[in-house]
Design a protein around this motif. Sequence first.
Motif, PDB file in Angstrom:
ATOM      1  N   LYS A 237      93.924 -28.454   4.940  1.00 43.40           N
ATOM      2  CA  LYS A 237      93.218 -27.216   4.612  1.00 43.40           C
ATOM      3  C   LYS A 237      92.461 -27.361   3.298  1.00 43.40           C
ATOM      4  N   ALA A 238      93.103 -28.007   2.313  1.00 46.16           N
ATOM      5  CA  ALA A 238      92.445 -28.199   1.018  1.00 46.16           C
ATOM      6  C   ALA A 238      91.201 -29.071   1.167  1.00 46.16           C
ATOM      7  N   LYS A 239      91.289 -30.063   2.037  1.00 45.87           N
ATOM      8  CA  LYS A 239      90.142 -30.952   2.271  1.00 45.87           C
ATOM      9  C   LYS A 239      88.961 -30.168   2.855  1.00 45.87           C
ATOM     10  N   ILE A 240      89.264 -29.295   3.828  1.00 43.60           N
ATOM     11  CA  ILE A 240      88.213 -28.486   4.447  1.00 43.60           C
ATOM     12  C   ILE A 240      87.634 -27.498   3.429  1.00 43.60           C
ATOM     13  N   GLU A 241      88.521 -26.855   2.662  1.00 46.78           N
ATOM     14  CA  GLU A 241      88.057 -25.891   1.664  1.00 46.78           C
ATOM     15  C   GLU A 241      87.137 -26.554   0.644  1.00 46.78           C
ATOM     16  N   ALA A 242      87.545 -27.725   0.166  1.00 47.26           N
ATOM     17  CA  ALA A 242      86.733 -28.426  -0.827  1.00 47.26           C
ATOM     18  C   ALA A 242      85.387 -28.841  -0.246  1.00 47.26           C
TER      19      ALA A 242
END
Length: 262
Positions: A237-242
């Motif tokens: 999720k953090a990868k997508i958000e970033a």
Amino acid sequence: MEKLPVQKRVGIVGVPPRSVIGQLEEQGALIFDLDEPLVKRDIELASAHLPRVYCAILRTVVINAISLDLDQIYIDVGPGKCDCALHTATILTDILPQTSVISVKNQDQTDFGFPLCMTRMPLLEKVSRITRSVQSVKAYPGQEICVPTAGFWGVPPRDFSLLALFPETTHVFGWTRCLENKTPDNSALEQLVNPDIPTVFFAQSFCAKTALARHLAARHPHGLFVDCDVTASNSAKAKIEAFLELAGQRPKGRGAGSSGNP
């Protein structure tokens, strides 16, 4: 008093042909989409029947099938699904003798369009409506197409929570677009992408589509490949958000609004 006919309980896996869905609609069958997590049971229960290297979607199919007391199960084992679905059908036939497990191949070619894939709407709601559309032979009514600011390519995830990370102006591509178009065996449509918008290429871990997702992401000017197993991890999720934040895209409620036009 006259007895009412018993409503048939039917599970579907993948996208059965329109002729099958039409017949079930005429019969008034109660349709269960076994690809979705319908029962609250530990997915590890499927390990008694399927190896853990099978994708979470097919393991979810098994959990649903052994839990829902179904009369019939229609499984698409054509090119629009996967060989693993064929093997899953064989296993379900053996472990569910009271259920009629029917393998079908959806090679329908009639295009029904994909207005939902291109309309302005929270992505989680959009994909939910697309997955529900498989239970009807009718096309979804036309919507007002929005200018895309981001793309989601791939299959509907088992964990829909990762879809909440995308802006409302996300266009949907890949097999999910084929799903709304009611042509799961449409490789040309599945490989269609928009090179002008940042696009997340998603596949379930252990799915054969991870190869295509990674390949298309590598060729895309602004693509990100992501795969998840049962649930979307915090790191995914953090990868997508970033990725979306760097592209200037955030869903409403998570900071700045989308920079694209409606």
